[in-house]
Motif scaffolding. Structure first.
Motif, PDB file in Angstrom:
ATOM      1  N   LEU A   1      -9.502 -20.527  42.895  1.00 36.62           N
ATOM      2  CA  LEU A   1     -10.477 -20.228  41.858  1.00 36.62           C
ATOM      3  C   LEU A   1      -9.733 -19.474  40.771  1.00 36.62           C
ATOM      4  O   LEU A   1      -9.076 -18.466  41.045  1.00 36.62           O
ATOM      5  CB  LEU A   1     -11.615 -19.376  42.411  1.00 36.62           C
TER       6      LEU A   1
ATOM      7  N   ARG B   1     -11.908 -24.594  39.262  1.00 38.73           N
ATOM      8  CA  ARG B   1     -11.567 -24.710  40.684  1.00 38.73           C
ATOM      9  C   ARG B   1     -10.485 -25.758  40.813  1.00 38.73           C
ATOM     10  O   ARG B   1     -10.593 -26.842  40.250  1.00 38.73           O
ATOM     11  CB  ARG B   1     -12.796 -25.123  41.479  1.00 38.73           C
TER      12      ARG B   1
ATOM     13  N   SER C   1      -6.706 -15.174  39.711  1.00 34.36           N
ATOM     14  CA  SER C   1      -7.042 -16.278  40.611  1.00 34.36           C
ATOM     15  C   SER C   1      -7.305 -15.742  42.014  1.00 34.36           C
ATOM     16  O   SER C   1      -6.876 -14.646  42.360  1.00 34.36           O
ATOM     17  CB  SER C   1      -5.932 -17.327  40.645  1.00 34.36           C
TER      18      SER C   1
ATOM     19  N   GLU D   1     -15.422 -20.763  31.607  1.00 36.74           N
ATOM     20  CA  GLU D   1     -15.186 -19.435  32.160  1.00 36.74           C
ATOM     21  C   GLU D   1     -14.286 -19.444  33.396  1.00 36.74           C
ATOM     22  O   GLU D   1     -13.655 -18.450  33.706  1.00 36.74           O
ATOM     23  CB  GLU D   1     -16.516 -18.776  32.506  1.00 36.74           C
ATOM     24  N   HIS D   2     -14.268 -20.555  34.114  1.00 35.48           N
ATOM     25  CA  HIS D   2     -13.482 -20.635  35.339  1.00 35.48           C
ATOM     26  C   HIS D   2     -13.175 -22.090  35.654  1.00 35.48           C
ATOM     27  O   HIS D   2     -13.758 -22.994  35.063  1.00 35.48           O
ATOM     28  CB  HIS D   2     -14.242 -20.007  36.512  1.00 35.48           C
TER      29      HIS D   2
ATOM     30  N   SER E   1      -9.850 -17.849  36.726  1.00 32.14           N
ATOM     31  CA  SER E   1     -10.659 -17.446  35.582  1.00 32.14           C
ATOM     32  C   SER E   1     -10.003 -17.959  34.301  1.00 32.14           C
ATOM     33  O   SER E   1      -8.804 -17.773  34.091  1.00 32.14           O
ATOM     34  CB  SER E   1     -10.773 -15.927  35.533  1.00 32.14           C
ATOM     35  N   THR E   2     -10.788 -18.573  33.446  1.00 34.23           N
ATOM     36  CA  THR E   2     -10.277 -19.058  32.156  1.00 34.23           C
ATOM     37  C   THR E   2     -11.020 -18.413  30.990  1.00 34.23           C
ATOM     38  O   THR E   2     -10.810 -18.781  29.845  1.00 34.23           O
ATOM     39  CB  THR E   2     -10.401 -20.595  32.058  1.00 34.23           C
ATOM     40  N   CYS E   3     -11.889 -17.435  31.286  1.00 31.39           N
ATOM     41  CA  CYS E   3     -12.733 -16.862  30.239  1.00 31.39           C
ATOM     42  C   CYS E   3     -11.932 -16.136  29.156  1.00 31.39           C
ATOM     43  O   CYS E   3     -12.351 -16.092  28.021  1.00 31.39           O
ATOM     44  CB  CYS E   3     -13.821 -15.966  30.827  1.00 31.39           C
TER      45      CYS E   3
END
Length: 102
Positions: free
Chosen positions: A70, A34, A62, A31-32, A72-74
């Motif tokens: 941070l 770092r 981001s 989902e995210h 988001s990759t969701c």
């Protein structure tokens, strides 16, 4: 928690950065993720861009923190992506990120 980023998991995809490396966790990401920035970039304005396997830029929400990004990759499709960190428009670091959604 930074301790979870200190040691790469056995599944981690190694990055291709120069001697000072980015630390990306988790990698594979769900989902995210770092992106811990090297000391030299912590007081610098950086731009991070993510590209899919076809080389197309993928918009990713981001947030910049003092020593990390941070991201988001969701909403990303599963697969290999390329993260490029730019300083003053010039690519400084490049790393592979694997996105998996169990």
């Amino acid at each position: 928690d930074l301790a979870s980023c200190a040691a790469p998991s056995p599944d981690a995809v190694p990055d291709t950065s120069p001697a000072t490396q980015l630390i990306i966790c988790p990698n594979p990401a769900d989902e995210h993720m770092r992106v811990l920035l090297p000391q030299e970039l912590r007081a610098t304005a950086v731009d991070a861009r993510l590209f899919n396997a076809l080389g197309q830029a993928v918009p990713v929400p981001s947030q910049r923190m003092p020593d990390e990004l941070l991201m988001s990759t969701c909403g990303l499709p599963p697969g290999m992506h390329l993260l490029r960190v730019l300083v003053n428009g010039d690519p400084r670091y490049t790393a592979r990120v694997l996105v998996e959604h169990p």
